[in-house]
Design a protein around this motif. Structure first.
Motif, PDB file in Angstrom:
ATOM      1  N   ILE A  17     -44.017 -29.903  49.104  1.00 30.31           N
ATOM      2  CA  ILE A  17     -44.299 -28.164  49.330  1.00 30.31           C
ATOM      3  C   ILE A  17     -43.592 -27.433  49.812  1.00 30.31           C
ATOM      4  O   ILE A  17     -42.314 -26.499  49.692  1.00 30.31           O
ATOM      5  CB  ILE A  17     -45.668 -27.572  48.845  1.00 30.31           C
ATOM      6  N   MET A  18     -43.574 -28.114  51.456  1.00 29.26           N
ATOM      7  CA  MET A  18     -42.526 -27.363  52.545  1.00 29.26           C
ATOM      8  C   MET A  18     -40.705 -27.347  52.107  1.00 29.26           C
ATOM      9  O   MET A  18     -40.287 -27.180  51.873  1.00 29.26           O
ATOM     10  CB  MET A  18     -42.507 -27.958  53.978  1.00 29.26           C
ATOM     11  N   LYS A  19     -40.915 -28.801  51.812  1.00 26.48           N
ATOM     12  CA  LYS A  19     -39.220 -29.122  51.275  1.00 26.48           C
ATOM     13  C   LYS A  19     -39.073 -28.532  50.124  1.00 26.48           C
ATOM     14  O   LYS A  19     -37.452 -28.134  50.184  1.00 26.48           O
ATOM     15  CB  LYS A  19     -39.274 -30.812  50.956  1.00 26.48           C
ATOM     16  N   ALA A  20     -39.507 -28.195  49.666  1.00 27.56           N
ATOM     17  CA  ALA A  20     -39.811 -27.775  47.902  1.00 27.56           C
ATOM     18  C   ALA A  20     -38.941 -26.051  48.775  1.00 27.56           C
ATOM     19  O   ALA A  20     -37.479 -25.668  48.198  1.00 27.56           O
ATOM     20  CB  ALA A  20     -40.170 -27.738  46.848  1.00 27.56           C
ATOM     21  N   TYR A  21     -39.621 -25.286  49.180  1.00 27.74           N
ATOM     22  CA  TYR A  21     -39.406 -24.410  49.907  1.00 27.74           C
ATOM     23  C   TYR A  21     -37.588 -24.168  50.352  1.00 27.74           C
ATOM     24  O   TYR A  21     -37.022 -23.149  50.442  1.00 27.74           O
ATOM     25  CB  TYR A  21     -40.188 -23.347  50.118  1.00 27.74           C
ATOM     26  N   GLU A  22     -37.403 -24.875  51.507  1.00 26.43           N
ATOM     27  CA  GLU A  22     -36.744 -25.003  51.954  1.00 26.43           C
ATOM     28  C   GLU A  22     -35.606 -25.200  51.085  1.00 26.43           C
ATOM     29  O   GLU A  22     -34.735 -25.393  51.464  1.00 26.43           O
ATOM     30  CB  GLU A  22     -36.937 -26.111  53.542  1.00 26.43           C
ATOM     31  N   SER A  23     -35.774 -25.993  50.146  1.00 27.16           N
ATOM     32  CA  SER A  23     -34.234 -26.806  49.622  1.00 27.16           C
ATOM     33  C   SER A  23     -34.435 -25.527  48.096  1.00 27.16           C
ATOM     34  O   SER A  23     -33.392 -25.049  47.946  1.00 27.16           O
ATOM     35  CB  SER A  23     -34.262 -27.373  48.774  1.00 27.16           C
ATOM     36  N   GLY A  24     -34.728 -24.468  48.314  1.00 29.03           N
ATOM     37  CA  GLY A  24     -34.644 -22.937  47.201  1.00 29.03           C
ATOM     38  C   GLY A  24     -35.578 -22.939  46.457  1.00 29.03           C
ATOM     39  O   GLY A  24     -35.093 -22.080  45.550  1.00 29.03           O
ATOM     40  N   SER A  25     -36.577 -23.624  46.110  1.00 30.69           N
ATOM     41  CA  SER A  25     -37.326 -23.625  44.557  1.00 30.69           C
ATOM     42  C   SER A  25     -38.614 -23.297  45.345  1.00 30.69           C
ATOM     43  O   SER A  25     -38.831 -24.338  46.285  1.00 30.69           O
ATOM     44  CB  SER A  25     -37.003 -25.040  43.891  1.00 30.69           C
ATOM     45  N   ALA A  26     -39.704 -23.404  44.304  1.00 23.84           N
ATOM     46  CA  ALA A  26     -41.184 -23.498  44.747  1.00 23.84           C
ATOM     47  C   ALA A  26     -41.509 -23.738  44.345  1.00 23.84           C
ATOM     48  O   ALA A  26     -41.257 -24.827  42.943  1.00 23.84           O
ATOM     49  CB  ALA A  26     -41.184 -21.810  43.667  1.00 23.84           C
ATOM     50  N   ALA A  27     -42.573 -24.248  44.146  1.00 28.50           N
ATOM     51  CA  ALA A  27     -43.805 -25.614  44.061  1.00 28.50           C
ATOM     52  C   ALA A  27     -45.670 -24.852  44.758  1.00 28.50           C
ATOM     53  O   ALA A  27     -45.328 -24.539  45.452  1.00 28.50           O
ATOM     54  CB  ALA A  27     -43.086 -26.850  44.875  1.00 28.50           C
ATOM     55  N   TYR A  28     -45.761 -25.907  44.175  1.00 25.84           N
ATOM     56  CA  TYR A  28     -47.155 -25.550  44.039  1.00 25.84           C
ATOM     57  C   TYR A  28     -48.381 -26.764  44.665  1.00 25.84           C
ATOM     58  O   TYR A  28     -48.389 -27.864  43.726  1.00 25.84           O
ATOM     59  CB  TYR A  28     -47.605 -24.921  42.780  1.00 25.84           C
ATOM     60  N   PHE A  29     -48.921 -26.200  45.544  1.00 23.96           N
ATOM     61  CA  PHE A  29     -50.675 -27.239  45.818  1.00 23.96           C
ATOM     62  C   PHE A  29     -51.488 -26.552  46.182  1.00 23.96           C
ATOM     63  O   PHE A  29     -52.528 -26.323  45.514  1.00 23.96           O
ATOM     64  CB  PHE A  29     -50.586 -27.857  47.287  1.00 23.96           C
ATOM     65  N   ALA A  30     -51.338 -25.146  46.707  1.00 22.04           N
ATOM     66  CA  ALA A  30     -52.154 -24.216  47.211  1.00 22.04           C
ATOM     67  C   ALA A  30     -51.276 -23.141  47.035  1.00 22.04           C
ATOM     68  O   ALA A  30     -50.251 -22.799  47.496  1.00 22.04           O
ATOM     69  CB  ALA A  30     -53.248 -24.697  48.070  1.00 22.04           C
ATOM     70  N   THR A  31     -51.955 -21.753  47.522  1.00 16.93           N
ATOM     71  CA  THR A  31     -51.283 -20.094  47.713  1.00 16.93           C
ATOM     72  C   THR A  31     -50.981 -20.229  48.903  1.00 16.93           C
ATOM     73  O   THR A  31     -52.174 -20.586  49.948  1.00 16.93           O
ATOM     74  CB  THR A  31     -52.282 -19.157  46.651  1.00 16.93           C
ATOM     75  N   PRO A  32     -49.702 -19.774  49.226  1.00 19.71           N
ATOM     76  CA  PRO A  32     -49.470 -20.160  50.905  1.00 19.71           C
ATOM     77  C   PRO A  32     -50.245 -18.535  51.308  1.00 19.71           C
ATOM     78  O   PRO A  32     -50.212 -17.404  50.230  1.00 19.71           O
ATOM     79  CB  PRO A  32     -48.509 -20.181  50.954  1.00 19.71           C
ATOM     80  N   PRO A  33     -50.500 -17.898  52.633  1.00 19.94           N
ATOM     81  CA  PRO A  33     -50.427 -16.378  52.814  1.00 19.94           C
ATOM     82  C   PRO A  33     -49.092 -15.818  52.798  1.00 19.94           C
ATOM     83  O   PRO A  33     -48.686 -15.170  54.275  1.00 19.94           O
ATOM     84  CB  PRO A  33     -51.016 -16.538  53.777  1.00 19.94           C
ATOM     85  N   VAL A  34     -49.376 -15.267  51.832  1.00 20.81           N
ATOM     86  CA  VAL A  34     -47.641 -14.300  51.076  1.00 20.81           C
ATOM     87  C   VAL A  34     -47.317 -13.754  52.731  1.00 20.81           C
ATOM     88  O   VAL A  34     -46.267 -13.678  53.311  1.00 20.81           O
ATOM     89  CB  VAL A  34     -47.696 -14.076  49.790  1.00 20.81           C
ATOM     90  N   ASN A  35     -48.469 -12.555  52.415  1.00 17.73           N
ATOM     91  CA  ASN A  35     -48.170 -11.937  53.398  1.00 17.73           C
ATOM     92  C   ASN A  35     -47.777 -11.862  54.264  1.00 17.73           C
ATOM     93  O   ASN A  35     -47.109 -11.470  55.577  1.00 17.73           O
ATOM     94  CB  ASN A  35     -48.639 -10.440  53.215  1.00 17.73           C
ATOM     95  N   LEU A  36     -49.034 -12.577  55.291  1.00 19.15           N
ATOM     96  CA  LEU A  36     -48.332 -13.237  56.712  1.00 19.15           C
ATOM     97  C   LEU A  36     -47.644 -14.052  57.254  1.00 19.15           C
ATOM     98  O   LEU A  36     -46.696 -13.521  57.679  1.00 19.15           O
ATOM     99  CB  LEU A  36     -49.703 -13.969  56.570  1.00 19.15           C
ATOM    100  N   ILE A  37     -46.841 -14.503  55.896  1.00 14.27           N
ATOM    101  CA  ILE A  37     -45.582 -15.128  55.801  1.00 14.27           C
ATOM    102  C   ILE A  37     -44.377 -14.468  56.627  1.00 14.27           C
ATOM    103  O   ILE A  37     -43.297 -14.452  56.743  1.00 14.27           O
ATOM    104  CB  ILE A  37     -45.475 -16.832  54.770  1.00 14.27           C
TER     105      ILE A  37
END
Length: 413
Positions: free
Chosen positions: A266-286
């Protein structure tokens, strides 16, 4: 705009509309948003409501910009809008702990969740762990490791002291340990350990052993050089020196320690510029964390400058306490945290008596922890409180402490 909203009321009475207009003009922009469906504030306009100064050792005061970012409209965690926010947050987290190759994990949870991540991913049942215990949070990390089946040994420092490095070297020579854990700043005592010295001993005596740094109360207020010192895992959280609201568990893992971590894809996907899913991250907190990282890593103040300001703030508050005749819990001044202070109460005075007096004067501090909790009180002075002198937080802390202690001693005499 108010005239347009209430145009149907015109003609219903000569003084009705002016009275409504005057009343609504005193409302906050958020209230107007509820009435009109339109936002009336921008980041530059937003100011926090007046409140008591929060100077416990976390959560801490946050900037207006961070709090405004936390109020970002809800977005999908898979959206093109959110992907770069999380990706940039991962990259900026590396900058704060000075690592080029460490893998950050930003997961919904408290700092305590970092212990679970270490215990679940790095230690198999029956393997040995060495905990360097400087207070309450060393006890808790040991409990977590044992829950996951580790065989835990502890080197316990005296209350207010650090672990003897010679004792660490002796233990490493006697037994093969999978991990050694260090509490960088134990929030219960404000004792500052020396992770660089510990890592050097581990590298010399047992280079396969992983060095785990519980830096929940240290990141962004104490020096951490993850790569240069040879730290394998840094565990922290959003609500202390990183200056964001609580709720984000932040763990940075070296390539040496990086094995099969659930969230790694999940972390690698977001850092590379694409989304991935395992569980919902705390969007507003991020969003809030991202804004705080921008302030830490991209502002005119360098990270070195910020740490220097934390040291200066720490010196001011500790000196003011000592001028009042108070003693610090850390027995060695050089092993005392820069982001918080643990201060013994005057003789015959309990911390539980002092806290209401601080609160009445608009400052929120904390008691001690565990069996000695009523013998001392704790002040957090990290993040914006330490860095932004224009706020006057440090002046207020010192003034109120002087008043509270003087009054308490006067009542006892």
């Amino acid at each position: 705009m108010l005239s347009r909203i209430f145009r149907p009321l015109q003609g219903k009475g000569p003084s009705l509309l002016p009275r409504i207009t005057r009343t609504l003009s005193s409302y906050t922009s958020s209230t107007l948003w509820l009435l009109t469906g339109r936002s009336m504030s921008t980041a530059s306009e937003f100011k926090q409501a007046p409140h008591k100064l929060l100077v416990i050792p976390g959560p801490i005061e946050v900037t207006d910009e961070v709090l405004f970012a936390n109020a970002h409209p809800s977005v999908s965690h898979m959206s093109a809008e959110f992907v770069p926010i999380l990706g940039d947050s991962i990259r900026m987290t590396r900058e704060v702990v000075l690592t080029k190759t460490g893998q950050p994990f930003l997961i919904s949870g408290s700092g305590t969740l970092g212990w679970d991540q270490v215990s679940a991913n790095l230690v198999e049942p029956g393997e040995h762990a060495l905990v360097l215990n400087t207070g309450y949070f060393g006890d808790s990390f040991a409990d977590c490791l044992q829950t996951y089946g580790a065989q835990v040994d502890q080197i316990r420092a005296d209350f207010g002291a650090t672990v003897n490095i010679a004792d660490v070297e002796k233990a490493l020579k006697e037994k093969k340990y999978k991990v050694v854990t260090i509490t960088h700043v134990d929030t219960s005592t404000a004792v500052l350990s020396n992770p660089k010295a510990v890592a050097e001993v581990v590298k010399k005596v047992s280079p396969d052993t992983l060095v785990i740094l519980d830096a929940v109360c240290a990141v962004a207020s104490e020096e951490i050089q993850m790569d240069a010192w040879g730290i394998d895992v840094v565990v922290t959280a959003s609500q202390k020196g990183l200056g964001a609201p609580p709720g984000l568990s932040i763990v940075v893992v070296s390539q040496k320690a990086l094995q099969v971590w659930t969230w790694l894809p999940i972390m690698k996907a977001y850092e590379s510029g694409s989304a991935a899913y395992f569980a919902t991250p705390p969007v507003n907190l991020i969003y809030a964390y991202h804004e705080s990282l921008l302030q830490i890593t991209k502002s005119s103040l360098s990270l070195e400058d910020r740490l220097k300001l934390h040291r200066e703030t720490s010196h001011r508050i500790k000196s003011a306490a000592q001028d009042l005749g108070l003693s610090l819990v850390p027995v060695d001044p050089s092993a005392s945290a820069n982001g918080m202070s643990a201060i013994y109460c005057p003789e015959g005075v309990k911390a539980s008596d002092l806290l209401p007096a601080f609160l009445e004067k608009g400052v929120i501090v904390a008691t001690g922890l565990a069996a000695r909790k009523d013998l001392y009180f704790r002040i957090g002075h990290m993040g914006v409180t330490a860095v932004n002198n224009e706020r006057g937080d440090v002046d207020q802390i010192i003034r109120v402490m002087q008043e509270v202690i003087t009054e308490a001693v006067g009542r006892k005499s």
